[in-house]
Scaffold this active site. Structure first.
Site, PDB file in Angstrom:
ATOM      1  N   THR A  46     -24.109  81.262   2.110  1.00 38.89           N
ATOM      2  CA  THR A  46     -22.767  81.744   1.752  1.00 38.89           C
ATOM      3  C   THR A  46     -22.777  82.613   0.510  1.00 38.89           C
ATOM      4  O   THR A  46     -22.007  83.562   0.394  1.00 38.89           O
ATOM      5  CB  THR A  46     -21.835  80.528   1.491  1.00 38.89           C
ATOM      6  OG1 THR A  46     -21.755  79.781   2.691  1.00 38.89           O
ATOM      7  CG2 THR A  46     -20.444  80.957   1.077  1.00 38.89           C
ATOM      8  N   ASP A  89     -28.399  82.329   7.671  1.00 36.84           N
ATOM      9  CA  ASP A  89     -27.525  81.177   7.450  1.00 36.84           C
ATOM     10  C   ASP A  89     -28.468  79.972   7.523  1.00 36.84           C
ATOM     11  O   ASP A  89     -29.286  79.875   8.451  1.00 36.84           O
ATOM     12  CB  ASP A  89     -26.481  81.105   8.563  1.00 36.84           C
ATOM     13  CG  ASP A  89     -25.460  79.990   8.327  1.00 36.84           C
ATOM     14  OD1 ASP A  89     -24.272  80.284   8.275  1.00 36.84           O
ATOM     15  OD2 ASP A  89     -25.876  78.814   8.215  1.00 36.84           O
ATOM     16  N   SER A  90     -28.363  79.070   6.570  1.00 32.06           N
ATOM     17  CA  SER A  90     -29.374  78.009   6.501  1.00 32.06           C
ATOM     18  C   SER A  90     -29.298  77.029   7.664  1.00 32.06           C
ATOM     19  O   SER A  90     -30.180  76.194   7.831  1.00 32.06           O
ATOM     20  CB  SER A  90     -29.310  77.271   5.164  1.00 32.06           C
ATOM     21  OG  SER A  90     -28.290  76.325   5.157  1.00 32.06           O
ATOM     22  N   SER A  91     -28.260  77.135   8.488  1.00 29.38           N
ATOM     23  CA  SER A  91     -28.218  76.287   9.679  1.00 29.38           C
ATOM     24  C   SER A  91     -29.297  76.700  10.675  1.00 29.38           C
ATOM     25  O   SER A  91     -29.634  75.950  11.586  1.00 29.38           O
ATOM     26  CB  SER A  91     -26.840  76.359  10.341  1.00 29.38           C
ATOM     27  OG  SER A  91     -25.893  75.906   9.408  1.00 29.38           O
ATOM     28  N   ASP A 148     -25.973  74.219   3.565  1.00 26.79           N
ATOM     29  CA  ASP A 148     -26.006  73.291   4.712  1.00 26.79           C
ATOM     30  C   ASP A 148     -27.326  72.531   4.834  1.00 26.79           C
ATOM     31  O   ASP A 148     -27.334  71.324   5.076  1.00 26.79           O
ATOM     32  CB  ASP A 148     -25.740  74.048   6.027  1.00 26.79           C
ATOM     33  CG  ASP A 148     -24.280  74.463   6.157  1.00 26.79           C
ATOM     34  OD1 ASP A 148     -23.449  73.973   5.361  1.00 26.79           O
ATOM     35  OD2 ASP A 148     -23.974  75.278   7.047  1.00 26.79           O
ATOM     36  N   THR A 168     -31.011  53.472   5.727  1.00 29.54           N
ATOM     37  CA  THR A 168     -29.627  53.024   5.887  1.00 29.54           C
ATOM     38  C   THR A 168     -28.667  54.177   6.183  1.00 29.54           C
ATOM     39  O   THR A 168     -28.879  55.302   5.714  1.00 29.54           O
ATOM     40  CB  THR A 168     -29.147  52.265   4.634  1.00 29.54           C
ATOM     41  OG1 THR A 168     -27.763  51.933   4.792  1.00 29.54           O
ATOM     42  CG2 THR A 168     -29.319  53.067   3.360  1.00 29.54           C
ATOM     43  N   GLN A 169     -27.632  53.871   6.938  1.00 29.85           N
ATOM     44  CA  GLN A 169     -26.571  54.860   7.185  1.00 29.85           C
ATOM     45  C   GLN A 169     -25.681  55.020   5.951  1.00 29.85           C
ATOM     46  O   GLN A 169     -24.892  55.959   5.870  1.00 29.85           O
ATOM     47  CB  GLN A 169     -25.700  54.421   8.367  1.00 29.85           C
ATOM     48  CG  GLN A 169     -26.428  54.465   9.689  1.00 29.85           C
ATOM     49  CD  GLN A 169     -25.578  54.009  10.871  1.00 29.85           C
ATOM     50  OE1 GLN A 169     -24.356  53.909  10.765  1.00 29.85           O
ATOM     51  NE2 GLN A 169     -26.217  53.738  11.985  1.00 29.85           N
ATOM     52  N   CYS A 170     -25.783  54.071   5.013  1.00 29.62           N
ATOM     53  CA  CYS A 170     -24.975  54.170   3.786  1.00 29.62           C
ATOM     54  C   CYS A 170     -25.487  55.326   2.938  1.00 29.62           C
ATOM     55  O   CYS A 170     -26.658  55.658   2.979  1.00 29.62           O
ATOM     56  CB  CYS A 170     -25.086  52.895   2.958  1.00 29.62           C
ATOM     57  SG  CYS A 170     -24.452  51.440   3.772  1.00 29.62           S
TER      58      CYS A 170
HETATM   59  N1  ASP Z   1     -23.575  77.952   6.521  1.00 26.59           N
HETATM   60  C1  ASP Z   1     -23.923  78.274   5.153  1.00 26.59           C
HETATM   61  C2  ASP Z   1     -25.422  78.100   4.991  1.00 26.59           C
HETATM   62  O1  ASP Z   1     -25.872  77.003   4.857  1.00 26.59           O
HETATM   63  C3  ASP Z   1     -23.178  77.412   4.200  1.00 26.59           C
HETATM   64  C4  ASP Z   1     -23.512  77.631   2.748  1.00 26.59           C
HETATM   65  O2  ASP Z   1     -24.275  78.472   2.368  1.00 26.59           O
HETATM   66  O3  ASP Z   1     -22.959  76.943   1.905  1.00 26.59           O
HETATM   67  O4  ASP Z   1     -26.159  79.034   5.029  1.00 26.59           O
END
Ligand code: ASP
Length: 348
Positions: A20, A64-66, A97, A282-284
């Protein structure tokens, strides 16, 4: 790569991967899309005043890091290795992300790291008036440059975000809207930035004795089983029988508890007999797995399910990829999983 050199100045390599921080709104689709590093630099003229020598390694195209992938983690480790002797510190601009995954992976790939590798990004693009990018980038650069007695103050892989510096493999993105997007529930911040940057040196890793060693292999044959009340046997069987999986992260309730239903225990037993490594986390968000504390985890322990202690999901995943990537025996992997390699877990 662009470079500006001044004699004896602190040298920082900025690696711009995307995120972002460097995005603009696409007028047609209305979605955020990545732009180049030049636009980022134009929006933050202040960095010149820091007086450091900067070089920039920009991903082309930025991502985009996704879309992050273990191959990119290896690429980042290679870039750091190649430039290690020429720079005092490294700042990686990265989407938030998957930043905690990348930070965790790099912490394992870079053994005996003696220089700061600081990941940062932002929740609002750098061109927006209320952006958090400027503060995040400027302070990340200062941390990457910080030295005392000729040595880096923070010789670790960290995430700097919203006035706090966290150990990378202890961090988690927990909020998709707040500027305070990250936390580290099981380990204190390594520094807080106010009028000055206050380092908590007692929590920062010591300088290593050996030389930097960069690992080049990761193995992502891992499956994840997040349990829930009402889960079905076919679902559990499907996950545990994921083709080629060598390890499974078992995300349990509370301090490592799961149903004691015989079918579930049998599924796990068969999987372990087939050679699968099962790590319980753990999920916590905070706290640790303590196998055997409750009746609902006694059998897991007896079966040979391993404790992930207080590791984050991100660190567990990266650590498994790292250990499975080396040519280690199952016994060694099991031993190292429960041992702190880069400050990622608290045992005992
Ligand atoms: N979707 C964006 C990414 O991870 C979100 C971010 O940068 O905060 O690249």
């Amino acid at each position: 790569m662009t470079t500006v050199r001044r004699p004896k100045a602190t040298r920082i390599l900025i690696i711009y991967t995307g995120g972002t921080v460097g995005m603009v709104m696409d007028n047609e689709s209305g979605a955020l899309k990545p732009i180049g590093f030049k636009e980022i630099r134009d929006n933050i003229p202040e960095i010149v005043k820091l007086g450091y020598d900067f070089s920039v390694h920009a991903f082309n195209p930025p991502m985009d890091s996704s879309n992050m992938h273990p191959d990119v983690w290896i690429e980042l480790a290679n870039i750091i290795e190649k430039n290690y002797n020429d720079y005092d510190g490294f700042v990686i601009l990265h989407g938030s992300d998957t930043m905690a995954f990348t930070a965790s992976a790099l912490s394992f790939l870079l053994e005996n790291l003696d220089k700061p590798v600081i990941l940062t990004g932002s929740q609002l693009p750098i061109g927006e008036i209320r952006t958090d990018a400027k503060e995040n980038i400027i302070t990340a650069l200062e941390i990457a440059a910080a030295r005392k007695g000729g040595k880096a103050i923070v010789p670790e892989v960290c995430i700097y975000f919203d006035y706090q510096l966290f150990r990378g493999n202890r961090s988690k993105k927990y909020n998709a809207e707040k500027f305070e997007a990250f936390y580290s529930m099981n380990y204190p911040p390594l520094a807080e930035a106010g009028i000055t940057i206050k380092y908590q040196r007692q929590f920062i890793l010591k300088h290593p004795e050996g030389k930097l060693k960069v690992y080049k292999k990761l193995n992502s044959n891992i499956a994840v089983l997040k349990i829930f009340p009402g889960m079905t046997e076919p679902m559990v069987e499907a996950v545990l029988n994921t083709p080629d999986a060598r390890a499974v992260i078992l995300e349990t309730f509370g301090s490592g508890n799961a149903t004691t239903a015989p079918w579930f225990i049998d599924c796990l037993r068969r999987a372990i007999q087939r050679g699968l490594i099962i790590v319980n986390i753990t999920q916590c968000d905070g706290g640790a797995v303590e196998l055997g504390r409750y009746e609902t985890s006694v059998q897991l322990k007896e079966l040979g399910v391993l404790s992930g202690h207080d590791m984050t999901y991100e660190a567990t995943l990266a650590k498994l990829m790292f250990l499975l990537g080396q040519s280690l025996s199952r016994k060694k992997i099991v031993e190292l999983l429960e041992t702190s390699l880069r400050g990622e877990l608290t045992s005992g």
